[in-house]
Design a protein around this motif. Structure first.
Motif, short mmCIF file in Angstrom:
data_model
loop_
_atom_site.label_atom_id
_atom_site.label_comp_id
_atom_site.label_asym_id
_atom_site.label_seq_id
_atom_site.Cartn_x
_atom_site.Cartn_y
_atom_site.Cartn_z
N PHE A 37 1.72 6.91 -2.99
CA PHE A 37 3.17 7.01 -3.15
C PHE A 37 3.95 6.42 -1.99
N SER A 38 3.28 6.11 -0.87
CA SER A 38 3.99 5.55 0.27
C SER A 38 3.13 4.49 0.94
N ASN A 66 6.80 3.78 -12.39
CA ASN A 66 7.24 3.85 -11.00
C ASN A 66 6.37 3.03 -10.07
N HIS A 67 5.28 2.48 -10.58
CA HIS A 67 4.34 1.71 -9.77
C HIS A 67 4.81 0.27 -9.64
#
Length: 71
Positions: A37-38, A66-67
């Motif tokens: 995610f980061s 979201n990717h």
């Protein structure tokens, strides 16, 4: 008689995949880079920093909206 149609792990194609591994010696946490995610993730098991590495893993596509694809 029991019959399973599950694919055996040997049947799945594999490739060298970028991963993040936990830096804590007592933790065996890791994740695929394309599921992080980061830019510098922390281990979800022990909250330690993680370092980049590679593993030979089964091919798995991240289809999350979201990717963001890195290429």
């Amino acid at each position: 008689m029991y019959y399973s149609r599950k694919r055996q792990p040997d049947d799945l194609p594999q490739e060298v995949t970028a991963i993040w591994s936990c830096t804590n010696e007592e933790c065996n946490g890791w994740m695929r880079d394309n599921f992080a995610f980061s830019a510098q993730p922390r281990c979800v098991q022990c909250n330690s920093l993680m370092e980049k590495g590679e593993r030979k893993l089964s091919i798995l596509e991240n289809t999350s909206p979201n990717h963001s694809k890195k290429k």
